[in-house]
Design a protein around this motif. Structure first.
Motif, mmCIF file in Angstrom:
data_model
loop_
_atom_site.group_PDB
_atom_site.id
_atom_site.type_symbol
_atom_site.label_atom_id
_atom_site.label_comp_id
_atom_site.label_asym_id
_atom_site.label_seq_id
_atom_site.Cartn_x
_atom_site.Cartn_y
_atom_site.Cartn_z
ATOM 1 N N ASP A 22 0.849 -1.189 0.000
ATOM 2 C CA ASP A 22 0.000 0.000 0.000
ATOM 3 C C ASP A 22 0.884 1.238 0.000
ATOM 4 O O ASP A 22 2.094 1.168 0.246
ATOM 5 C CB ASP A 22 -0.931 -0.001 1.217
ATOM 6 N N ALA A 23 0.265 2.383 -0.300
ATOM 7 C CA ALA A 23 0.994 3.648 -0.283
ATOM 8 C C ALA A 23 1.479 3.927 1.142
ATOM 9 O O ALA A 23 0.864 3.488 2.119
ATOM 10 C CB ALA A 23 0.081 4.764 -0.783
ATOM 11 N N PRO A 24 2.587 4.660 1.288
ATOM 12 C CA PRO A 24 3.335 5.310 0.199
ATOM 13 C C PRO A 24 4.428 4.429 -0.411
ATOM 14 O O PRO A 24 4.914 4.734 -1.490
ATOM 15 C CB PRO A 24 3.965 6.506 0.891
ATOM 16 N N SER A 27 2.593 1.735 -3.874
ATOM 17 C CA SER A 27 1.304 2.202 -4.362
ATOM 18 C C SER A 27 0.786 1.279 -5.474
ATOM 19 O O SER A 27 1.566 0.602 -6.157
ATOM 20 C CB SER A 27 1.425 3.632 -4.899
ATOM 21 N N LYS A 29 -2.812 0.818 -8.407
ATOM 22 C CA LYS A 29 -4.028 1.366 -8.985
ATOM 23 C C LYS A 29 -5.042 0.245 -9.199
ATOM 24 O O LYS A 29 -4.674 -0.920 -9.366
ATOM 25 C CB LYS A 29 -3.712 2.047 -10.321
#
Length: 367
Positions: A22-24, A27, A29
């Motif tokens: 997961d971010a950061p 990341s 989409k």
């Protein structure tokens, strides 16, 4: 009964993937998710676009087996399961069969009707998935290593709830090209990858390759891949099944089959077990004979019996159900009365003529 659960534990790094991927740091989409295009109905469009854009690479082209899978605190190896991972520069079929005593017993039956309720639940504990392997853009360096994101057009374990993170991993290839490591993309607090899969070439796993895709008009996705002396075949369940609103929150095929069997709904459970996947060789006396399969009673049967290689128009009325007819100039194949597309091929017309042996050659046609 624990095989599928343990595979999930390993690929998630002991259940940590959603927290770590997961971010950061890592990341992602939504369109990177394995089932994004399958759910959207854009599989054919996306795969075709990537192919036209030459988003392909031969770094892991071949037929591979997996001697080691490690994640969390557990591991499995080739004694635990038989794995056949066939990859062209774009498409793949990955077949994974646990090595069970029941497999031998199931080879002697004729189909699902002879399986007990316990057998149906156990049969659900295996895996096959197929689709497109999309690599990052080069040039590859230490700062920009080869990374693959797989997009699934066919998936034994997908029955409604999308996988929450991309099927994304880094490739580390040995210098001789015969062994590589698949490192899970996300890393933990100690900068260690959350899982590792070691891949080695199957005997005669390198050579010409071919990827055929079934025309989308027929509904059920299907792919046939040849790499070297190996073939893998996969065909999805009926189109509507992964999108049944009642199943949107069901995380796995195993959970669904367990629930359906408990309710006494064997017929529905069997429908969800109808996805087909198999492996075999393309040469010798066992050419095109299935040697391992999601449905063990298919072992020993031929997936392809004869072939004709014609460059004129299709003439399906004169073809037996098992014949293959190739119209190479149009990148099309007629197989079992259905149109397939030559998605990718390094055999060439003469090579395909040799590949599909045993049929009639139209000597009047010219290459």
């Amino acid at each position: 009964m624990e095989w599928s659960k343990e595979q999930g534990v390993m690929v998630s790094g002991g259940g940590r993937i959603e927290r770590l991927f997961d971010a950061p740091r890592f990341s992602w989409k939504e369109e990177d998710l394995p089932h994004f295009h399958k759910v959207k109905g854009s599989t054919h469009a996306a795969f075709g676009k990537w192919k036209r854009e030459k988003r392909t690479h031969d770094i892991v082209v071949g037929a591979w087996f997996r001697p080691l899978f490690l994640g969390g605190w557990i591991h499995s190896d080739s004694r635990t399961e038989s794995v056949y991972n066939l990859q062209t520069p774009s498409l793949f079929i990955d077949l994974r069969i646990p090595n069970l005593e029941e497999n031998k017993k199931w080879q002697d039956i004729h189909g699902f009707s002879q399986l007990s309720d316990v057998d149906l639940r156990l049969l659900a504990r295996r895996h096959c998935f197929a689709g497109y392997s999309l690599l990052n853009q080069g040039p590859w360096t230490i700062e920009n290593p080869p990374v693959c994101t797989r997009h699934h057009a066919i998936d034994w374990n997908f029955v409604g709830k999308m996988r929450p993170r991309p099927n994304k991993w880094r490739i580390e290839m040995r210098e001789d090209g015969k062994v590589w490591k698949e490192w899970g993309y996300a890393r933990d607090e100690f900068d260690q990858h959350i899982y590792l899969e070691r891949w080695e070439l199957l005997p005669e796993g390198k050579g010409p390759y071919l990827a055929l895709t079934r025309d989308e008009r027929y509904g059920r996705e299907a792919i046939l891949i040849v790499c070297g002396d190996h073939f893998n075949f996969a065909m999805d369940r009926p189109t509507k099944m992964p999108f049944d609103p009642q199943r949107q929150q069901v995380a796995s095929l195993q959970d669904l089959v367990d629930s359906l069997v408990d309710k006494g709904d064997r017929e529905e459970a069997i429908k969800y077990l109808s996805l087909e996947g198999c492996h075999g060789r393309i040469s010798g006396k066992q050419a095109w004979v299935i040697d391992n399969a999601l449905h063990p009673w298919m072992i020993g049967k031929k997936i392809l019996r004869s072939a004709s290689f014609l460059f004129s128009t299709f003439t399906p009325l004169f073809l037996s159900p098992d014949e293959v007819q190739v119209k190479y100039a149009e990148r099309k194949v007629l197989w079992k009365g259905e149109e397939w597309h030559i998605f990718e091929d390094s055999f060439g017309p003469n090579g395909l003529l040799k590949l599909f042996t045993g049929g009639i050659v139209d000597k009047k046609s010219s290459l």
